[in-house]
Design a protein around this motif. Structure first.
Motif, mmCIF file in Angstrom:
data_model
loop_
_atom_site.group_PDB
_atom_site.id
_atom_site.type_symbol
_atom_site.label_atom_id
_atom_site.label_comp_id
_atom_site.label_asym_id
_atom_site.label_seq_id
_atom_site.Cartn_x
_atom_site.Cartn_y
_atom_site.Cartn_z
ATOM 1 N N LEU A 247 0.905 -1.096 0.086
ATOM 2 C CA LEU A 247 -0.020 0.027 0.052
ATOM 3 C C LEU A 247 0.823 1.328 0.077
ATOM 4 C CD1 LEU A 247 -2.746 1.361 0.537
ATOM 5 C CD2 LEU A 247 -2.231 1.419 2.878
ATOM 6 N N ALA A 248 0.698 2.023 -0.955
ATOM 7 C CA ALA A 248 1.616 3.365 -1.244
ATOM 8 C C ALA A 248 0.734 4.468 -1.051
ATOM 9 C CB ALA A 248 2.488 3.315 -2.316
ATOM 10 N N ILE A 249 1.265 5.371 -0.190
ATOM 11 C CA ILE A 249 0.250 6.687 -0.190
ATOM 12 C C ILE A 249 1.310 8.048 -0.525
ATOM 13 C CG2 ILE A 249 -1.064 8.313 1.398
ATOM 14 C CD1 ILE A 249 -1.762 5.849 2.974
ATOM 15 N N SER A 250 0.872 8.732 -1.336
ATOM 16 C CA SER A 250 1.458 10.230 -1.866
ATOM 17 C C SER A 250 0.868 11.178 -1.072
ATOM 18 C CB SER A 250 1.570 10.113 -3.222
ATOM 19 O OG SER A 250 2.605 11.169 -3.715
ATOM 20 N N ASN A 251 1.430 12.310 -0.696
ATOM 21 C CA ASN A 251 0.859 13.537 -0.112
ATOM 22 C C ASN A 251 1.472 14.865 -0.803
ATOM 23 O OD1 ASN A 251 2.280 14.784 2.263
ATOM 24 N ND2 ASN A 251 3.222 12.935 2.050
ATOM 25 N N GLU B 290 0.402 14.721 7.583
ATOM 26 C CA GLU B 290 -0.754 14.196 8.986
ATOM 27 C C GLU B 290 -1.824 13.518 8.221
ATOM 28 O OE1 GLU B 290 -0.185 13.976 12.141
ATOM 29 O OE2 GLU B 290 1.881 14.707 11.563
ATOM 30 N N ARG B 291 -2.365 14.023 7.224
ATOM 31 C CA ARG B 291 -3.681 13.582 6.501
ATOM 32 C C ARG B 291 -3.194 12.089 5.958
ATOM 33 N NH1 ARG B 291 -6.220 17.772 2.537
ATOM 34 N NH2 ARG B 291 -6.985 18.774 4.291
ATOM 35 N N ALA B 292 -1.909 12.209 5.497
ATOM 36 C CA ALA B 292 -1.736 10.746 4.704
ATOM 37 C C ALA B 292 -1.226 9.698 5.779
ATOM 38 C CB ALA B 292 -0.389 10.997 3.979
ATOM 39 N N LEU B 293 -1.130 9.933 7.060
ATOM 40 C CA LEU B 293 -0.887 9.086 8.139
ATOM 41 C C LEU B 293 -2.302 8.649 8.581
ATOM 42 C CD1 LEU B 293 2.220 10.928 9.943
ATOM 43 C CD2 LEU B 293 2.168 8.340 9.220
ATOM 44 N N GLU B 294 -3.113 9.544 8.549
ATOM 45 C CA GLU B 294 -4.508 9.324 8.955
ATOM 46 C C GLU B 294 -5.199 8.254 8.097
ATOM 47 O OE1 GLU B 294 -7.743 8.922 11.507
ATOM 48 O OE2 GLU B 294 -5.759 9.977 11.873
ATOM 49 N N VAL B 295 -4.901 8.576 6.898
ATOM 50 C CA VAL B 295 -5.566 7.775 5.799
ATOM 51 C C VAL B 295 -4.934 6.283 5.831
ATOM 52 C CG1 VAL B 295 -5.364 7.157 3.260
ATOM 53 C CG2 VAL B 295 -6.183 9.264 4.171
ATOM 54 N N GLN B 296 -3.727 6.248 5.958
ATOM 55 C CA GLN B 296 -2.758 4.980 6.366
ATOM 56 C C GLN B 296 -3.335 4.171 7.463
ATOM 57 O OE1 GLN B 296 1.405 5.149 7.738
ATOM 58 N NE2 GLN B 296 1.626 3.848 5.967
ATOM 59 N N PHE C 255 3.843 2.384 2.787
ATOM 60 C CA PHE C 255 4.816 3.652 2.889
ATOM 61 C C PHE C 255 4.175 4.754 2.411
ATOM 62 C CE2 PHE C 255 5.922 1.756 -1.425
ATOM 63 C CZ PHE C 255 6.224 2.900 -2.045
ATOM 64 N N ILE C 256 4.649 5.978 2.917
ATOM 65 C CA ILE C 256 4.114 7.402 2.629
ATOM 66 C C ILE C 256 5.538 7.962 1.984
ATOM 67 C CG2 ILE C 256 3.183 9.482 3.299
ATOM 68 C CD1 ILE C 256 1.836 7.726 5.619
ATOM 69 N N VAL C 257 4.885 8.658 0.803
ATOM 70 C CA VAL C 257 6.070 9.750 0.066
ATOM 71 C C VAL C 257 5.409 11.043 0.181
ATOM 72 C CG1 VAL C 257 7.404 7.870 -0.929
ATOM 73 C CG2 VAL C 257 5.387 9.165 -2.187
ATOM 74 N N MET D 105 2.086 19.373 -8.888
ATOM 75 C CA MET D 105 1.270 20.293 -9.780
ATOM 76 C C MET D 105 -0.214 19.759 -9.858
ATOM 77 S SD MET D 105 2.172 21.018 -13.683
ATOM 78 C CE MET D 105 0.928 21.063 -14.807
ATOM 79 N N TYR D 106 -0.658 18.594 -10.084
ATOM 80 C CA TYR D 106 -1.784 18.273 -10.247
ATOM 81 C C TYR D 106 -2.454 17.692 -8.980
ATOM 82 C CZ TYR D 106 -1.022 18.018 -15.231
ATOM 83 O OH TYR D 106 -0.791 18.327 -16.622
ATOM 84 N N GLY D 107 -1.945 17.291 -7.872
ATOM 85 C CA GLY D 107 -2.396 16.893 -6.845
ATOM 86 C C GLY D 107 -2.857 18.271 -5.913
ATOM 87 N N ASN D 108 -2.104 19.377 -5.995
ATOM 88 C CA ASN D 108 -2.488 20.815 -5.565
ATOM 89 C C ASN D 108 -2.128 20.465 -4.007
ATOM 90 O OD1 ASN D 108 -2.954 22.649 -7.258
ATOM 91 N ND2 ASN D 108 -4.749 21.554 -7.968
ATOM 92 N N ASP D 109 -2.226 21.525 -3.271
ATOM 93 C CA ASP D 109 -1.629 21.563 -1.548
ATOM 94 C C ASP D 109 -2.890 20.779 -1.139
ATOM 95 O OD1 ASP D 109 -0.609 22.275 0.267
ATOM 96 O OD2 ASP D 109 -0.809 24.441 0.244
ATOM 97 N N GLY D 110 -2.555 19.910 -0.249
ATOM 98 C CA GLY D 110 -3.535 18.892 0.344
ATOM 99 C C GLY D 110 -4.175 17.787 -0.263
ATOM 100 N N GLY D 111 -3.288 17.472 -1.445
ATOM 101 C CA GLY D 111 -3.980 16.142 -2.176
ATOM 102 C C GLY D 111 -3.374 14.854 -1.727
ATOM 103 N N ILE D 112 -3.999 13.726 -1.706
ATOM 104 C CA ILE D 112 -3.876 12.459 -1.364
ATOM 105 C C ILE D 112 -4.144 11.543 -2.522
ATOM 106 C CG2 ILE D 112 -4.269 10.507 0.311
ATOM 107 C CD1 ILE D 112 -2.845 12.544 1.924
#
Length: 279
Positions: free
Chosen positions: A230-234, A239-245, A258-260, A268-275
């Motif tokens: 399971l991989a999460i990019s933020n 903190e939001r990524a950790l919560e989702v994980q 892991f989280i990156v 650029m596409y995810g914008n501030d706050g994107g997961i």
């Protein structure tokens, strides 16, 4: 047998991948407010997000040229793999394939394969890690290609963003009819189709509810989770990524997670706050 994996810069490399010496980045470039920014080790996310916030026009990106890829194919490694952004949303895949054909024409046969991730960001990261696992298992070049292509078919990408402006303005959301105006604070839950385009799979009022809905979709749709990473990019929201994980790991057992932090193109596409979540 030596190998190299080239990942276009929409795919984030973990510290372990950078240290291994088997992975290399092919940089895309971005333009915001007339300033050209290369998506490489010098990328400054905070500065970039500030520039985007200050600029009335939407940022734009351009993919690596065939020459960029050819340069990276010219190496000691006997087997070379490239992993690119989904061909449906970027020219990176076509660029890498053209470079392979030009390389073989100019220098003769070499084991080169280009993988269309049908994803982005950590989706590419996981595919690159799968190549590494196959290589280290001692597979032949053909077996690596076949195993990784099959892995791509079974991979799923999900995301929730604070805003979809950059995706919309750059024509990456064509065919999505039901996106709601931001005034109501409705956040769509998005996913990648098997072909690598973007679709909407749900929506909720507020980011927390949207993330919770995304988690439910992932848990429901993931088969054989215990065999998967399971991989999460933020984007500027660890903190939001950790919560989702935490939410996901509370509901399903996976092989690893892991989280990156998002690199340039993903930011650029995810914008501030994107997961973005890929499994």
């Amino acid at each position: 047998m030596s190998y190299k994996v080239i990942v276009d810069s929409c795919g984030e490399l973990t510290d372990e991948m950078k240290a291994s010496g088997n992975f290399e980045t092919a940089s895309l470039t971005m333009e915001v407010g007339g300033v050209r920014i290369i998506d490489d080790a010098t990328f400054d996310q905070a500065d970039f997000l500030r520039r985007v916030a200050d600029c009335p026009e939407s940022p734009k990106s351009s993919c690596p040229s065939p020459e960029d890829y050819m340069e990276k194919y010219r190496c000691e490694a006997e087997r070379v793999y490239a992993v690119t952004l989904t061909a449906e949303l970027s020219g990176s895949y076509n660029s890498a394939v053209l470079a392979k054909n030009l390389y073989i024409e100019e220098y003769g046969e070499k084991n080169i394969h280009v993988f269309n991730s049908c994803s982005a960001s950590v989706g590419e990261t996981l595919i690159a890690l799968k190549v590494q696992a196959c290589e280290e298992a001692g597979m032949t070049f053909e077996q690596v290609v076949e195993t990784v292509e099959r892995y791509i078919e079974g991979q799923h990408t999900y995301f929730v963003l604070e805003n979809l402006d950059t995706l919309r303005k750059n024509g990456r959301l064509t065919g999505i009819k039901s996106l709601v105006a931001g005034a109501l604070n409705i956040k769509p839950v998005m996913a990648a189709t098997p072909e690598g385009t973007i679709c909407q799979i749900g929506q909720a009022r507020g980011i927390k509810k949207a993330l919770s809905k995304m988690v439910d979709h992932i848990v429901e749709e993931t088969q054989g989770a215990e065999e998967k990473i399971l991989a999460i990019s933020n984007c500027n929201c660890r903190e939001r990524a950790l919560e989702v994980q935490k939410l996901l790991l509370g509901k399903m057992k996976v092989k690893a997670s892991f989280i990156v932090d998002m690199a340039g193109i993903s930011s650029m596409y995810g914008n501030d706050g994107g997961i973005i979540v890929v499994v």
